[in-house]
Scaffold this motif. Structure first.
Motif, short mmCIF file in Angstrom:
data_model
loop_
_atom_site.label_atom_id
_atom_site.label_comp_id
_atom_site.label_asym_id
_atom_site.label_seq_id
_atom_site.Cartn_x
_atom_site.Cartn_y
_atom_site.Cartn_z
N MET A 477 7.83 -1.57 -16.59
CA MET A 477 8.77 -0.54 -17.04
C MET A 477 10.20 -0.87 -16.63
N TYR A 478 10.36 -1.34 -15.37
CA TYR A 478 11.71 -1.71 -14.91
C TYR A 478 12.29 -2.83 -15.78
N GLN A 479 11.46 -3.80 -16.17
CA GLN A 479 11.93 -4.97 -16.90
C GLN A 479 12.14 -4.72 -18.39
N THR A 480 11.47 -3.67 -18.97
CA THR A 480 11.57 -3.47 -20.42
C THR A 480 12.41 -2.25 -20.79
N ILE A 481 12.25 -1.13 -20.09
CA ILE A 481 13.01 0.08 -20.45
C ILE A 481 13.77 0.64 -19.26
N GLY A 482 13.83 -0.10 -18.15
CA GLY A 482 14.54 0.36 -16.96
C GLY A 482 15.85 -0.39 -16.76
N GLN A 483 16.36 -0.34 -15.52
CA GLN A 483 17.63 -0.99 -15.22
C GLN A 483 17.56 -2.51 -15.35
N GLY A 484 16.34 -3.06 -15.34
CA GLY A 484 16.20 -4.50 -15.57
C GLY A 484 16.48 -4.87 -17.02
N ALA A 485 16.55 -3.88 -17.93
CA ALA A 485 16.89 -4.11 -19.34
C ALA A 485 18.10 -3.23 -19.67
N THR A 486 17.94 -2.32 -20.64
CA THR A 486 19.05 -1.44 -21.03
C THR A 486 18.90 -0.04 -20.48
N ASN A 487 17.84 0.20 -19.69
CA ASN A 487 17.54 1.53 -19.13
C ASN A 487 17.44 2.58 -20.23
N SER A 488 16.76 2.22 -21.33
CA SER A 488 16.54 3.19 -22.40
C SER A 488 15.63 4.31 -21.94
N GLY A 489 14.88 4.09 -20.87
CA GLY A 489 14.03 5.13 -20.32
C GLY A 489 14.76 6.10 -19.40
N GLU A 490 16.07 5.86 -19.16
CA GLU A 490 16.91 6.74 -18.34
C GLU A 490 16.32 6.98 -16.96
N PHE A 491 15.96 5.89 -16.26
CA PHE A 491 15.45 5.98 -14.90
C PHE A 491 16.61 6.22 -13.92
N ALA A 492 16.31 6.90 -12.81
CA ALA A 492 17.30 7.12 -11.75
C ALA A 492 17.34 5.90 -10.83
N ASP A 493 18.46 5.76 -10.09
CA ASP A 493 18.60 4.64 -9.14
C ASP A 493 17.90 5.01 -7.84
N GLU A 494 16.58 5.28 -7.90
CA GLU A 494 15.84 5.75 -6.74
C GLU A 494 14.49 5.05 -6.67
N LEU A 495 13.71 5.41 -5.61
CA LEU A 495 12.37 4.86 -5.43
C LEU A 495 11.37 5.62 -6.29
N TYR A 496 10.36 4.88 -6.87
CA TYR A 496 9.31 5.49 -7.68
C TYR A 496 7.94 5.10 -7.09
N TRP A 497 7.05 6.10 -6.98
CA TRP A 497 5.69 5.85 -6.47
C TRP A 497 4.90 5.01 -7.45
N SER A 498 3.98 4.19 -6.94
CA SER A 498 2.96 3.53 -7.77
C SER A 498 1.59 3.93 -7.25
N ALA A 499 0.55 3.64 -8.03
CA ALA A 499 -0.82 3.96 -7.63
C ALA A 499 -1.45 2.83 -6.81
N THR A 500 -0.70 1.76 -6.56
CA THR A 500 -1.23 0.58 -5.86
C THR A 500 -1.06 0.73 -4.36
N ALA A 501 -2.11 0.48 -3.57
CA ALA A 501 -2.06 0.61 -2.12
C ALA A 501 -1.45 -0.64 -1.49
N TYR A 502 -0.70 -0.42 -0.38
CA TYR A 502 -0.20 -1.55 0.41
C TYR A 502 -1.21 -1.87 1.53
N ASP A 503 -1.76 -0.83 2.12
CA ASP A 503 -2.85 -0.97 3.09
C ASP A 503 -3.63 0.34 3.08
N ASP A 504 -4.42 0.60 4.14
CA ASP A 504 -5.25 1.81 4.15
C ASP A 504 -4.43 3.09 4.14
N TYR A 505 -3.20 3.06 4.61
CA TYR A 505 -2.42 4.28 4.79
C TYR A 505 -1.17 4.33 3.92
N GLN A 506 -0.78 3.24 3.28
CA GLN A 506 0.49 3.19 2.57
C GLN A 506 0.32 2.80 1.10
#
Length: 540
Positions: A477-506
């Motif tokens: 999304m960042y690369q196609t419709i976000g700030q990595g492209a033209t930001n046609s998706g109108e994303f904010a300059d902030e952090l976005y959650w993903s469903a992918t785990a970093y470890d057991d707690y994060q």
């Protein structure tokens, strides 16, 4: 007023905001204690912790440990500095106060070089070990922690203040001893006078006086040497402390300068990366646009071929219609000659009207086909073939022509393709397969900020089918419709959650301001709240 009380706050860099809130609530303690708070040495994930001057640990009276998931997983609790802090606590030279921030595994045995220790052996704050993040009111929990710190350190500070005047007490004791010795000397003189009155010889009296004088001189010399030694030690201690403070200030200034330099370099590097990504994105867009134009040219050529085939078929029908008309005229003449003109003409006129009506309908369909092609290929420089004039009276089989025109319209409809950035099915397309029949869409608006637990149930808020994107889907999304492209998706300059785990707690996050993918935060605490952009799959 006693001496200054040194407090050392040790925390993970990710918990800096909590440390700042805590320091604000410690201001009232300055009314009761003269505090000096050190907090410029955060624990950085994956790096060993080292304070500027090792003597800072040995000059600390109170250690505040901000215990979080990042803190417990850091290198700090495995280092010799952590053992030195615990050693000072065991020797009653310092007080160590753990402050629990989030639901981490802090109640475990920490194996040090000479012994094991568990943080629950210390005085834990807030009360009952309830993490700061689980309290309903921020002011309530921080006031609770500040009150707990006051209760814990008051006896320790009072003990320090009692030790401070020891030198004065020792000096007074020395003076008392001197006065006692003078009194003893006087008593000796009186005793000598008494003995002399009883017949002691003059020589013995002189010997006693001389012995007393020599004793007093030796005692005075000893006291002078002791006072000189105390003064020298005090001066040396003051010089040593001043030198340590100077070195510490120089180290702080140097580290701040290095940190500012590193931040500038990271900002410049990030800006360069973002510029390159935007440049590459624009080049990709141009490539996709050119490829799209080539596809449209091919599709237009195909449509033109279809129209030419239709024109040839119509011309053939015109020829057949003319032959048929000539045959009808011949029959008409023959009928008139035989006296049967009237009945035959009436039937032919009825058939002719039907053919004219059918031919008109076919002509309208042909015009619609041409108009659809002109709209579909409005950016193409190729002229479309013109529609031939149709003589409705000369068409032999208008029903077959109507069917052919409808088939042509269906072929035109199949030429329409979806592309990245199109609005489709209540969302914006950010990924589509080569066959153009399946893909992924992002919701038109952000949700949140919200905790991860709520983000994982975003379908309850937006409806069935919507879900939290994975880390890879978020990056696309960042690369196609976000700030990595033209930001046609109108994303904010902030952090976005993903469903992918970093470890057991994060869980992993992406910052859409610059595409930074290194963020990961505890997904089980309510105060960690970030943006959410839901997605769902589609099929044509």
């Amino acid at each position: 007023m006693g001496r200054k009380i040194n407090i050392f706050v040790i925390y993970a860099l990710a918990d800096k905001d909590i440390m700042i809130h805590l320091l604000r609530h410690l201001d009232p303690l300055n009314e009761a204690f003269d505090l000096s708070i050190w907090h410029d040495d955060p624990i950085i994930a994956g790096q060993p912790w080292k304070t500027y001057i090792e003597s800072r640990i040995h000059h600390t009276d109170i250690f505040l440990l901000l215990v979080s998931d990042d803190f417990m997983n850091s290198q700090f609790i495995k280092q010799i500095e952590f053992k030195a802090i615990i050693d000072r606590h065991k020797e009653n030279k310092s007080v160590v106060i753990p402050i629990i921030i989030d639901n981490c595994q802090w109640d475990i045995d920490l194996k040090l070089t000479d012994y094991d220790i568990n943080l629950n052996e210390l005085q834990i704050l807030p009360e009952e070990g309830k993490p700061i993040g689980d309290w309903d009111s921020a002011d309530l929990v921080y006031n609770n922690v500040a009150a707990g710190i006051r209760t814990i350190i008051t006896p320790f500070v009072d003990n320090l203040n009692q030790e401070e005047p020891k030198k004065e007490i020792e000096k007074k004791a020395a003076n008392d001893i001197s006065e006692e010795q003078v009194a003893i000397s006087s008593a000796k003189e009186e005793e000598t006078d008494s003995i002399a009155g009883e017949g002691t010889s003059f020589k013995e009296e002189i010997d006693a006086v001389e012995e007393n004088r020599l004793w007093e001189e030796a005692e005075a010399k000893r006291r002078a040497e002791a006072a000189k030694r105390i003064m020298e030690e005090a001066e040396a201690s003051a010089k040593r402390r001043a030198e340590e403070d100077r070195l510490w200030e120089e180290a702080v200034a140097k580290r701040r300068a290095e940190k500012e330099k590193r931040i500038r370099e990271e900002v410049e590097a990030s800006a360069n990366i973002k510029t390159e990504e935007k440049k590459k994105s624009k080049e990709d867009q141009v490539t996709r646009r050119n490829a799209g134009e080539e596809n449209r040219d091919e599709e237009t050529a195909e449509a033109a071929t279809i129209l030419r085939a239709e024109q040839q078929k119509i011309r053939k029908e015109e020829v057949d219609a003319k032959l048929h008309a000539e045959e009808e005229n011949r029959i008409k003449l023959a009928a008139e000659a035989n006296g049967k003109v009237e009945g035959t003409q009436q039937g032919k006129d009825t058939n002719l009207k039907k053919r004219v009506l059918t031919a008109s309908l076919a002509a309208v369909l042909i015009v619609a086909v041409i108009w659809a092609f002109s709209v579909f290929n409005k950016n193409s420089e190729r002229p479309l073939p013109t529609s031939p004039k149709i003589n409705a009276a000369d068409i032999k089989d208008s029903t077959a022509l109507e069917k052919t025109s409808i088939d042509s319209l269906n072929k035109v409809a199949t030429l329409t393709k979806l592309v990245i950035g199109d609005i489709h099915d209540e969302g914006i397309i950010f990924a589509i397969n080569p066959s153009n029949n399946t893909g992924k869409i992002a919701h038109l608006e952000d949700a949140g900020p919200m905790a991860w637990q709520n983000a994982a149930k975003i379908h309850e808020q937006l409806g069935e089918g919507w879900r939290l994107p994975t880390f890879d889907e978020l990056r696309i999304m960042y690369q196609t419709i976000g700030q990595g492209a033209t930001n046609s998706g109108e994303f904010a300059d902030e952090l976005y959650w993903s469903a992918t785990a970093y470890d057991d707690y994060q869980a992993r996050l992406i910052r859409f301001q610059d595409g930074n993918t290194s963020y990961h935060y505890n997904k089980n605490v309510e105060h960690r709240k970030f943006k959410v952009r839901a997605i769902r799959d589609f099929r044509r």
